[in-house]
Design an enzyme around this catalytic site. Structure first.
Site, PDB file in Angstrom:
ATOM      1  N   ARG A  37       6.147  21.959   4.134  1.00 43.94           N
ATOM      2  CA  ARG A  37       7.305  22.224   4.997  1.00 43.94           C
ATOM      3  C   ARG A  37       8.133  23.383   4.434  1.00 43.94           C
ATOM      4  NH1 ARG A  37       5.261  19.659   9.161  1.00 43.94           N
ATOM      5  NH2 ARG A  37       5.397  17.406   9.037  1.00 43.94           N
ATOM      6  N   LYS A  74      11.380  19.188   8.896  1.00 41.94           N
ATOM      7  CA  LYS A  74      10.697  18.164   9.691  1.00 41.94           C
ATOM      8  C   LYS A  74      10.240  17.005   8.806  1.00 41.94           C
ATOM      9  CE  LYS A  74       6.878  17.530  12.886  1.00 41.94           C
ATOM     10  NZ  LYS A  74       5.721  18.159  13.539  1.00 41.94           N
TER      11      LYS A  74
END
Length: 96
Positions: A37, A74
């Site tokens: 991420r 996320k």
């Protein structure tokens, strides 16, 4: 021109051999996913680090952390992240 993005995150992982037909060595765990991420939310030619990695690198004489502030990551929510720079080359804008 090739431009890459790098993501780094620190934490506990498990090493495992995965697969039966073509076994391969891999690392699994939340830090692996979070590092991914960090990479996907980075900018080209930047090293994007999470707070656990920033805490370990804080105070290193050859490195400088530039805060990106709070970003939505996320699966993690809001997280304070930073870019990692090499002090000796910061005048030229070079990354580690």
């Amino acid at each position: 021109t090739v431009e890459i993005r790098v993501g780094m995150y620190t934490g506990n992982v498990t090493a495992a051999v995965m697969g039966r037909k073509m076994p391969h060595w891999t690392l699994v765990g939340d830090p692996v996913n979070t590092a991914s991420r960090m990479e996907s939310t980075s900018l080209p030619m930047h090293i994007h680090v999470g707070p656990s990695t920033a805490a370990l690198l804080q105070g290193h004489p050859e490195l400088r952390l530039e805060s990106r502030g709070e970003l939505h990551i996320k699966g993690k929510g809001m997280m304070s992240t930073s870019f990692l720079w090499r002090r000796s080359e910061e005048a030229q804008g070079s990354q580690v």
